[in-house]
Design an enzyme around this catalytic site. Structure first.
Site, PDB file in Angstrom:
ATOM      1  N   SER A 130       0.629  -1.235   0.082  1.00  0.00           N
ATOM      2  CA  SER A 130       0.037   0.185  -0.106  1.00  0.00           C
ATOM      3  C   SER A 130       0.911   1.292   0.046  1.00  0.00           C
ATOM      4  CB  SER A 130      -0.890   0.076   1.127  1.00  0.00           C
ATOM      5  OG  SER A 130      -0.172   0.600   2.360  1.00  0.00           O
ATOM      6  N   ASP A 131       0.118   2.357  -0.365  1.00  0.00           N
ATOM      7  CA  ASP A 131       0.917   3.903  -0.147  1.00  0.00           C
ATOM      8  C   ASP A 131       1.084   3.983   1.426  1.00  0.00           C
ATOM      9  OD1 ASP A 131       2.264   6.183  -1.019  1.00  0.00           O
ATOM     10  OD2 ASP A 131       1.088   6.243  -2.378  1.00  0.00           O
ATOM     11  N   PHE A 132       1.646   4.989   1.757  1.00  0.00           N
ATOM     12  CA  PHE A 132       1.891   5.067   3.156  1.00  0.00           C
ATOM     13  C   PHE A 132       0.533   5.360   3.892  1.00  0.00           C
ATOM     14  CE2 PHE A 132       2.876   7.801   6.937  1.00  0.00           C
ATOM     15  CZ  PHE A 132       3.769   6.944   7.596  1.00  0.00           C
ATOM     16  N   ALA A 133       0.427   4.754   4.940  1.00  0.00           N
ATOM     17  CA  ALA A 133      -1.141   4.967   5.759  1.00  0.00           C
ATOM     18  C   ALA A 133      -2.275   4.868   4.797  1.00  0.00           C
ATOM     19  CB  ALA A 133      -0.756   6.264   6.476  1.00  0.00           C
TER      20      ALA A 133
END
Length: 592
Positions: A66-69
């Site tokens: 995933s992209d961050f958070a």
């Protein structure tokens, strides 16, 4: 993190997924990052349809991170649909939620095992590679060569290339000493060595003059008001100069992850600078550094040359200077249309500016992205898609097709002779667009399907060889949920940009797919116009049905009123013309 991209299935497949399809096939990536947003109302990280496109349609079996958070409250769903192997976020939060989900039976252990196996495979492949000591000087040189091949010469009234013995040359623009070479946020990297335009020019013309002309403010939100003293200084220096090279564009904070450019304008300080400079001289070379288009329409006809070097990496400065002085050939061609004004752009009415609630980002232009939009609407453009000039000249001969008639499963080869008729080496990009004049489905005027860059010495000749297979002719049928190719004549348009078409060749495709399916909502008039429909009525249904359907009054009514097919089961003329069973049978036969 908070937007919902609303896009049609056809645009998703034909426009946006194609780039990933090519990357998957040619690059064989080991990992893919999923995006933050929703697509058509579902978070990408738990969007089963997006996952199926990735895993099934594109055949990707590697790791998804995933992209961050980017994961909100859908960690379990992300694992279940196959769109999450690693979350880029604090580990403890994810581990605890996933542990509870497994314990509650919402995620199977086998699902976790499958993700772990993909991660272990990735680790094995990465550790199987042998580290190599990087030669940073050699890589910097490669970056320069790559940038030269990408720089686009948009306009040249003969002022370029500059003479190496050039005297009384003036450089204007703060970007000359503080170059913009990459995007912001995660688009930023620490270059091995960041060369400047000013230093690169001084190696050729040691006594070059320079004035900043405007200020650069690396801050957010980006704003660079005009500084009258800097503009006045630049104007006075320009009056005394033989030629002026203006370095303009967008500084570090204008183009970044996390926010969009608000418009396609130059900063205010640069606009006012150019307004004043074009009043005192037309011997201006405008060099533009930016990640996408800018509106330069009010100065374009008042300057002698325009060079676009985009965000060309750490060696973009010496690469650009080599182009300016003719040490290298401008090898790039535009990958996007430059519009006359912002209001003409495809997304203008759909672009969300300053929404405070979670906006639906409407991809309202559908399949008409970029040049497809401008051509379909017959809008004028400043520079067309595929455009790019050279310092030499080329003669492009008549294309030779290997076949004039093909089936969708065959490939046609197109050979185009190209000769460098100038006095120096250069490159030309031969572009092949396909038009669908016979289609019953809506299409762009034409679409780029193949291209080839041909590099030639002065006087040298060579053939550009292009090949078209099924993918060049297919489109995605939403009603049939598959890619199809229609029968008919396809026009192959060969040229040097989407606006500069030199040859048009006809190719016949036979043995294609059915372009659409009949449904209960298909206009009844379409059935009546089909010979197959009447053959089915005559062969398989009672005579009274055929007689009722062939009543002149009824046919006239169907042509004037767009009745859907299911109306044959309703008492439209006193009694139903068919039973539901008969209508379903006819529908099935029509679609065989």
């Amino acid at each position: 993190m908070t937007t919902n991209s609303v896009v049609s299935e056809r645009a998703l497949r034909e426009v946006y997924l194609r780039a990933f399809e090519i990357a998957m096939a040619k690059g064989k990536p080991l990992s893919v990052m999923s995006s933050y947003n929703q697509v058509n109302g579902e978070w990408v990280n738990s969007n089963q349809h997006i996952c199926d496109l990735l895993r099934k349609d594109l055949g990707y079996d590697g790791v998804v991170v995933s992209d961050f958070a980017a994961i909100h409250h859908n960690k379990a769903e992300g694992h279940n649909c196959g769109m999450m192997d690693i979350e880029l976020a604090p580990v403890a939060i994810h581990s605890q939620e996933l542990f509870e989900a497994v314990k509650a039976g919402r995620v199977k252990e086998e699902t976790i095992d499958a993700g772990l196996e993909r991660v272990f495979d990735l680790v094995e492949q990465l550790y199987a590679t042998t580290p190599v000591e990087a030669d940073m000087e050699e890589l910097h040189e490669q970056a320069r060569i790559a940038a030269e091949k990408c720089i686009v010469l948009l306009k040249n009234d003969g002022i370029l290339p500059l003479e190496k013995t050039q005297t009384n040359l003036l450089l204007v623009g703060k970007l000359a000493e503080d170059p913009s070479y990459m995007g912001g946020g995660s688009g930023h990297m620490n270059g091995y060595r960041i060369d400047t335009y000013l230093d690169a020019v001084k190696e050729i013309v040691p006594d070059v003059n320079y004035v900043p002309g405007y200020q650069l403010i690396h801050d957010f939100p980006p704003a660079e008001p005009a500084v009258p003293e800097l503009i006045k200084e630049a104007v006075e220096a320009s009056k005394a100069a033989d030629k002026v090279v203006v370095f303009a564009g967008l500084g570090y904070c204008y183009e970044s992850e996390g926010y969009d450019r608000a418009d396609i304008q130059l900063p205010q300080g640069q606009k006012e600078l150019l307004d004043e400079l074009v009043k005192v001289t037309d011997k201006i070379v405008l060099v533009l550094s930016c990640g996408s288009v800018l509106d330069i329409s009010r100065w374009e006809d008042k300057v002698s040359a325009v060079v676009y070097n985009s965000l060309g990496g750490e060696a973009v400065a010496p690469a650009t200077v080599n182009i300016l002085f003719g040490n290298a050939e401008p090898g790039g061609r535009l990958a996007e249309t430059w519009p006359v004004c912002e209001e003409h752009t495809p997304a203008y009415l759909n672009f969300c500016r300053g929404c405070k609630d979670m906006p639906d980002v409407m991809y309202g232009e559908g399949i008409y992205v970029g040049y497809r939009w401008y051509e379909k609407r017959k809008l004028p453009v400043l520079y067309p898609f595929g455009h790019g000039l050279s310092y030499t000249s080329f003669e492009i001969g008549k294309p030779l097709l290997s076949k004039r008639n093909i089936t969708p499963e065959e490939t046609v080869e197109i050979r185009i002779p190209v000769k460098n008729t100038g006095t120096r080496a250069g490159s030309q990009v031969i572009q092949l667009y396909v038009a669908y004049p016979d289609s019953i489905t809506d299409h762009p005027v034409k679409e780029l399907k193949a291209f080839s860059k041909v590099s030639l010495e002065a006087g040298e000749s060579r053939e550009a060889v292009l090949a078209l297979d099924r993918k060049a002719f297919e489109f995605f049928s939403v009603s049939q949920d598959k890619w199809i190719v229609e029968d008919g004549g396809y026009e192959l348009c060969i040229g040097t940009s989407c606006a500069d078409i030199l040859y048009r060749e006809l190719l016949m495709v036979t043995g294609g797919d059915r372009p659409f399916i009949y449904t209960e909502m298909t206009p009844l008039a379409w059935f009546i116009a089909s010979e197959k429909y009447h053959e089915i009525l005559k062969a398989d249904l009672p005579p009274q049905v055929e007689n009722m359907m062939n009543q002149e009054t009824f046919e006239w009514c169907c042509l004037c009123v767009p009745l859907p097919y299911y109306k044959v089961t309703e008492p439209f003329l006193g009694t139903p013309m068919m039973t539901k069973e008969q209508a379903d049978y006819v529908l099935k036969k029509m679609n065989e």
